[in-house]
Design a protein around this motif. Structure first.
Motif, mmCIF file in Angstrom:
data_model
loop_
_atom_site.group_PDB
_atom_site.id
_atom_site.type_symbol
_atom_site.label_atom_id
_atom_site.label_comp_id
_atom_site.label_asym_id
_atom_site.label_seq_id
_atom_site.Cartn_x
_atom_site.Cartn_y
_atom_site.Cartn_z
ATOM 1 N N SER A 1 16.630 13.354 -22.871
ATOM 2 C CA SER A 1 17.841 12.842 -23.509
ATOM 3 C C SER A 1 18.204 13.681 -24.729
ATOM 4 C CB SER A 1 17.689 11.363 -23.883
ATOM 5 O OG SER A 1 16.726 11.208 -24.896
ATOM 6 N N ALA A 2 17.204 14.234 -25.413
ATOM 7 C CA ALA A 2 17.503 15.102 -26.552
ATOM 8 C C ALA A 2 18.227 16.363 -26.077
ATOM 9 C CB ALA A 2 16.223 15.463 -27.296
ATOM 10 N N SER A 3 17.748 16.950 -24.978
ATOM 11 C CA SER A 3 18.414 18.156 -24.481
ATOM 12 C C SER A 3 19.786 17.812 -23.902
ATOM 13 C CB SER A 3 17.544 18.865 -23.442
ATOM 14 O OG SER A 3 17.368 18.065 -22.299
ATOM 15 N N LYS A 4 19.923 16.620 -23.296
ATOM 16 C CA LYS A 4 21.224 16.202 -22.790
ATOM 17 C C LYS A 4 22.208 16.008 -23.935
ATOM 18 C CE LYS A 4 19.576 13.891 -18.652
ATOM 19 N NZ LYS A 4 19.274 12.610 -18.034
ATOM 20 N N GLU A 5 21.728 15.426 -25.036
ATOM 21 C CA GLU A 5 22.593 15.229 -26.198
ATOM 22 C C GLU A 5 23.048 16.573 -26.772
ATOM 23 O OE1 GLU A 5 20.598 12.656 -28.961
ATOM 24 O OE2 GLU A 5 20.489 11.026 -27.498
ATOM 25 N N GLU A 6 22.130 17.530 -26.827
ATOM 26 C CA GLU A 6 22.493 18.866 -27.305
ATOM 27 C C GLU A 6 23.518 19.508 -26.378
ATOM 28 O OE1 GLU A 6 18.875 21.075 -27.609
ATOM 29 O OE2 GLU A 6 18.081 19.779 -29.184
ATOM 30 N N ALA B 1 0.825 -1.213 0.000
ATOM 31 C CA ALA B 1 0.000 0.000 0.000
ATOM 32 C C ALA B 1 0.863 1.269 0.000
ATOM 33 C CB ALA B 1 -0.968 -0.008 1.183
ATOM 34 N N PRO B 2 1.927 1.326 0.823
ATOM 35 C CA PRO B 2 2.775 2.525 0.759
ATOM 36 C C PRO B 2 3.433 2.696 -0.614
ATOM 37 C CG PRO B 2 3.246 1.287 2.764
ATOM 38 C CD PRO B 2 2.317 0.456 1.933
ATOM 39 N N PHE B 3 3.812 1.584 -1.235
ATOM 40 C CA PHE B 3 4.429 1.688 -2.559
ATOM 41 C C PHE B 3 3.404 2.159 -3.593
ATOM 42 C CE2 PHE B 3 6.125 -0.006 -6.593
ATOM 43 C CZ PHE B 3 7.350 0.640 -6.583
ATOM 44 N N ALA B 4 2.179 1.696 -3.480
ATOM 45 C CA ALA B 4 1.121 2.143 -4.394
ATOM 46 C C ALA B 4 0.886 3.650 -4.231
ATOM 47 C CB ALA B 4 -0.165 1.363 -4.136
ATOM 48 N N ARG B 5 0.908 4.144 -2.982
ATOM 49 C CA ARG B 5 0.767 5.590 -2.754
ATOM 50 C C ARG B 5 1.935 6.343 -3.390
ATOM 51 N NH1 ARG B 5 -1.061 3.934 2.216
ATOM 52 N NH2 ARG B 5 0.971 4.234 3.201
ATOM 53 N N TRP B 6 3.144 5.790 -3.260
ATOM 54 C CA TRP B 6 4.315 6.431 -3.865
ATOM 55 C C TRP B 6 4.180 6.449 -5.385
ATOM 56 C CZ3 TRP B 6 8.141 4.559 -7.178
ATOM 57 C CH2 TRP B 6 9.239 5.401 -7.356
ATOM 58 N N LEU B 7 3.723 5.341 -5.968
ATOM 59 C CA LEU B 7 3.523 5.293 -7.417
ATOM 60 C C LEU B 7 2.533 6.369 -7.874
ATOM 61 C CD1 LEU B 7 3.353 1.457 -8.136
ATOM 62 C CD2 LEU B 7 5.097 3.060 -8.941
ATOM 63 N N ALA B 8 1.514 6.619 -7.040
ATOM 64 C CA ALA B 8 0.507 7.620 -7.386
ATOM 65 C C ALA B 8 1.118 9.019 -7.471
ATOM 66 C CB ALA B 8 -0.632 7.594 -6.368
ATOM 67 N N SER B 9 2.209 9.244 -6.794
ATOM 68 C CA SER B 9 2.853 10.563 -6.836
ATOM 69 C C SER B 9 3.771 10.724 -8.041
ATOM 70 C CB SER B 9 3.638 10.802 -5.550
ATOM 71 O OG SER B 9 4.783 9.968 -5.512
ATOM 72 N N LYS B 10 3.908 9.667 -8.835
ATOM 73 C CA LYS B 10 4.797 9.681 -10.005
ATOM 74 C C LYS B 10 3.994 9.562 -11.289
ATOM 75 C CE LYS B 10 8.211 9.623 -7.184
ATOM 76 N NZ LYS B 10 8.723 10.898 -6.806
ATOM 77 N N ASP B 11 4.616 9.962 -12.409
ATOM 78 C CA ASP B 11 3.993 9.772 -13.724
ATOM 79 C C ASP B 11 3.931 8.290 -14.052
ATOM 80 O OD1 ASP B 11 3.763 12.488 -14.081
ATOM 81 O OD2 ASP B 11 5.477 12.662 -15.446
ATOM 82 N N CYS B 12 2.995 7.918 -14.910
ATOM 83 C CA CYS B 12 2.912 6.532 -15.359
ATOM 84 C C CYS B 12 4.144 6.198 -16.205
ATOM 85 C CB CYS B 12 1.633 6.292 -16.165
ATOM 86 S SG CYS B 12 1.624 7.046 -17.804
ATOM 87 N N THR B 13 4.327 4.937 -16.484
ATOM 88 C CA THR B 13 5.512 4.482 -17.202
ATOM 89 C C THR B 13 5.650 5.177 -18.557
ATOM 90 O OG1 THR B 13 5.337 2.350 -16.114
ATOM 91 C CG2 THR B 13 6.703 2.436 -18.075
ATOM 92 N N CYS C 1 4.401 8.076 -19.653
ATOM 93 C CA CYS C 1 4.726 9.506 -19.512
ATOM 94 C C CYS C 1 6.154 9.690 -19.000
ATOM 95 C CB CYS C 1 3.732 10.182 -18.572
ATOM 96 S SG CYS C 1 2.059 10.283 -19.264
ATOM 97 N N TRP C 2 6.583 8.815 -18.096
ATOM 98 C CA TRP C 2 7.947 8.887 -17.574
ATOM 99 C C TRP C 2 8.960 8.659 -18.699
ATOM 100 C CZ3 TRP C 2 11.703 4.973 -17.049
ATOM 101 C CH2 TRP C 2 12.814 5.332 -16.297
ATOM 102 N N LYS C 3 8.694 7.659 -19.538
ATOM 103 C CA LYS C 3 9.601 7.389 -20.664
ATOM 104 C C LYS C 3 9.613 8.544 -21.650
ATOM 105 C CE LYS C 3 9.541 2.355 -20.618
ATOM 106 N NZ LYS C 3 9.091 1.140 -21.316
ATOM 107 N N ALA C 4 8.431 9.108 -21.926
ATOM 108 C CA ALA C 4 8.357 10.233 -22.862
ATOM 109 C C ALA C 4 9.140 11.433 -22.333
ATOM 110 C CB ALA C 4 6.899 10.616 -23.115
#
Length: 165
Positions: free
Chosen positions: A53-58, A30-42, A44-47
């Motif tokens: 990474s594009a700005s890092k490459e630049e 349950a605590p991990f599920a609450r933590w996941l709720a505070s983060k973007d989904c997979t 959106c996180w990848k996007a």
């Protein structure tokens, strides 16, 4: 009754995803599920990471270009011979040589006990090493190690240029 193993999490990006948390201890789910709720989904996180990474490459390309220009200006100013080796290693070798030699000057002359005559003798040895791969191999060396490294260089590392300019 068993503790839930599957959670429908509404992420901070607004997307809802099911998460199987059966691999976690029951009291940590349950605590991990609450933590996941505070983060973007997979997705959106990848996007967001792809955009980052594009700005890092630049940024990295701009940093490399600035380092390359500084190395070229330095080599020209101190009449360093061009390096030899595969085309893709030449720029890296020039940057490595510049960084190591300037670190050595700082450590030995600016902060150390060497005078300009000592440095001039070492600088002549530096000019004899023209294999880009040698400089790349030494990229993590300390500046104070440069005299010993130059003494250890082999015939294969020495250039064919006239060392007396």
């Amino acid at each position: 009754m068993a503790v839930r193993t599957s959670f429908e999490v509404v992420h901070s990006c607004g997307h809802t995803q099911p998460h199987d948390l059966s691999d976690r201890p029951a009291d940590k789910r349950a605590p991990f599920a609450r933590w996941l709720a505070s983060k973007d989904c997979t997705d959106c996180w990848k996007a967001a990471g792809d955009n980052d990474s594009a700005s890092k490459e630049e940024w990295l390309a701009a940093k490399r270009a600035a380092e390359q220009q500084a190395a070229a200006d330095w080599a020209n100013q101190f009449e360093m011979p061009p390096l030899e080796g595969p085309e893709k290693a030449l720029d890296w070798g020039e940057r490595s040589r510049h960084q190591l030699v300037t670190a050595a000057y700082t450590a030995l002359v600016t902060e150390g006990t060497w005078d300009e005559a000592d440095w001039a003798a070492l600088e002549e040895k530096i000019r004899t090493i023209s294999r880009a791969g040698w400089w790349i191999d030494q990229r993590d060396a300390e500046g104070t190690d440069l005299p010993e490294l130059l003494d250890a260089a082999t015939e294969a590392d020495l250039g064919t240029e006239n060392p007396f300019r």
